[in-house]
Design a protein around this motif. Structure first.
Motif, short mmCIF file in Angstrom:
data_model
loop_
_atom_site.label_atom_id
_atom_site.label_comp_id
_atom_site.label_asym_id
_atom_site.label_seq_id
_atom_site.Cartn_x
_atom_site.Cartn_y
_atom_site.Cartn_z
N ARG A 100 32.42 37.34 30.74
CA ARG A 100 32.47 38.39 29.72
C ARG A 100 33.74 39.24 29.80
O ARG A 100 34.32 39.59 28.78
CB ARG A 100 31.25 39.31 29.84
CG ARG A 100 29.97 38.71 29.34
CD ARG A 100 30.03 38.55 27.82
NE ARG A 100 28.86 37.91 27.30
CZ ARG A 100 27.94 38.53 26.58
NH1 ARG A 100 28.03 39.80 26.34
NH2 ARG A 100 26.92 37.84 26.12
N HIS A 101 34.17 39.60 31.01
CA HIS A 101 35.26 40.57 31.13
C HIS A 101 36.62 39.94 31.40
O HIS A 101 37.63 40.40 30.86
CB HIS A 101 34.94 41.59 32.22
CG HIS A 101 33.75 42.43 31.86
ND1 HIS A 101 33.82 43.50 31.00
CD2 HIS A 101 32.45 42.35 32.23
CE1 HIS A 101 32.64 44.04 30.86
NE2 HIS A 101 31.78 43.35 31.60
N PHE A 102 36.69 38.93 32.24
CA PHE A 102 37.99 38.37 32.58
C PHE A 102 38.38 37.21 31.67
O PHE A 102 39.56 36.94 31.50
CB PHE A 102 38.02 37.94 34.05
CG PHE A 102 37.96 39.12 34.99
CD1 PHE A 102 39.09 39.88 35.24
CD2 PHE A 102 36.77 39.47 35.60
CE1 PHE A 102 39.03 40.98 36.08
CE2 PHE A 102 36.71 40.56 36.44
CZ PHE A 102 37.84 41.32 36.69
N ILE A 108 25.06 36.55 38.17
CA ILE A 108 25.56 37.85 37.70
C ILE A 108 27.08 37.88 37.75
O ILE A 108 27.75 38.34 36.82
CB ILE A 108 24.94 39.00 38.53
CG1 ILE A 108 23.44 39.10 38.25
CG2 ILE A 108 25.63 40.32 38.23
CD1 ILE A 108 22.69 40.00 39.21
N LYS A 109 27.64 37.37 38.85
CA LYS A 109 29.10 37.33 38.97
C LYS A 109 29.72 36.45 37.90
O LYS A 109 30.74 36.81 37.29
CB LYS A 109 29.50 36.83 40.36
CG LYS A 109 29.29 37.86 41.46
CD LYS A 109 29.56 37.28 42.83
CE LYS A 109 30.98 36.81 42.97
NZ LYS A 109 31.29 36.39 44.34
N LEU A 165 32.17 43.19 41.36
CA LEU A 165 32.20 41.81 41.87
C LEU A 165 32.35 41.79 43.39
O LEU A 165 31.72 40.99 44.08
CB LEU A 165 33.34 41.03 41.21
CG LEU A 165 33.13 40.66 39.75
CD1 LEU A 165 34.44 40.13 39.17
CD2 LEU A 165 32.02 39.66 39.60
N LEU A 166 33.18 42.67 43.93
CA LEU A 166 33.33 42.76 45.38
C LEU A 166 32.02 43.19 46.04
O LEU A 166 31.63 42.63 47.08
CB LEU A 166 34.44 43.74 45.75
CG LEU A 166 35.87 43.29 45.52
CD1 LEU A 166 36.84 44.42 45.85
CD2 LEU A 166 36.18 42.08 46.38
N SER A 219 38.09 49.77 33.10
CA SER A 219 36.83 49.03 33.08
C SER A 219 36.96 47.72 33.85
O SER A 219 36.03 47.31 34.53
CB SER A 219 36.38 48.77 31.65
OG SER A 219 37.29 47.94 30.97
N ILE A 220 38.11 47.08 33.75
CA ILE A 220 38.35 45.85 34.53
C ILE A 220 38.32 46.16 36.02
O ILE A 220 37.77 45.40 36.81
CB ILE A 220 39.71 45.21 34.13
CG1 ILE A 220 39.66 44.71 32.70
CG2 ILE A 220 40.09 44.11 35.09
CD1 ILE A 220 38.79 43.51 32.48
N THR A 221 38.87 47.29 36.40
CA THR A 221 38.85 47.69 37.81
C THR A 221 37.42 47.90 38.29
O THR A 221 37.06 47.46 39.38
CB THR A 221 39.67 48.97 38.03
OG1 THR A 221 41.01 48.74 37.59
CG2 THR A 221 39.67 49.39 39.48
#
Length: 88
Positions: free
Chosen positions: A56-58, A49-50, A16-17, A8-10
């Motif tokens: 939230r994730h990192f 959004i980024k 993001l990219l 999910s992180i990937t």
């Protein structure tokens, strides 16, 4: 770290990219046009959004208490509205 979390992180990183590329495309193409407010608004929206995804994730706010999730989302909304108002 489990495989699901790494995967999910990937996916978030790839998203993001993609958003970064879209932001660059909007900035380099729309800024050449006459509607600069649309370009600035779009780039700020992509940035918001980024920021939401990174927080939230990192920064793992996804696993935090509800009040912290709400506070981070509210802070981003106020920041986005303030920056858009400054560029208006």
């Amino acid at each position: 770290m489990t495989t699901f979390t790494r995967d999910s992180i990937t996916w978030v990183w790839l998203l993001l990219l993609l958003i970064t590329g879209a932001s660059w495309a909007v900035g380099s193409h729309v800024l050449l046009a006459t509607n600069h407010l649309l370009a600035v608004g779009s780039i700020l929206l992509f940035t918001g959004i980024k920021m939401h995804l990174v927080i939230r994730h990192f920064m793992e706010v996804n696993h935090a208490p509800g009040w912290l999730k709400w506070f981070c989302s509210a802070w981003l909304a106020v920041l986005f509205a303030s920056l858009l108002w400054l560029y208006h």
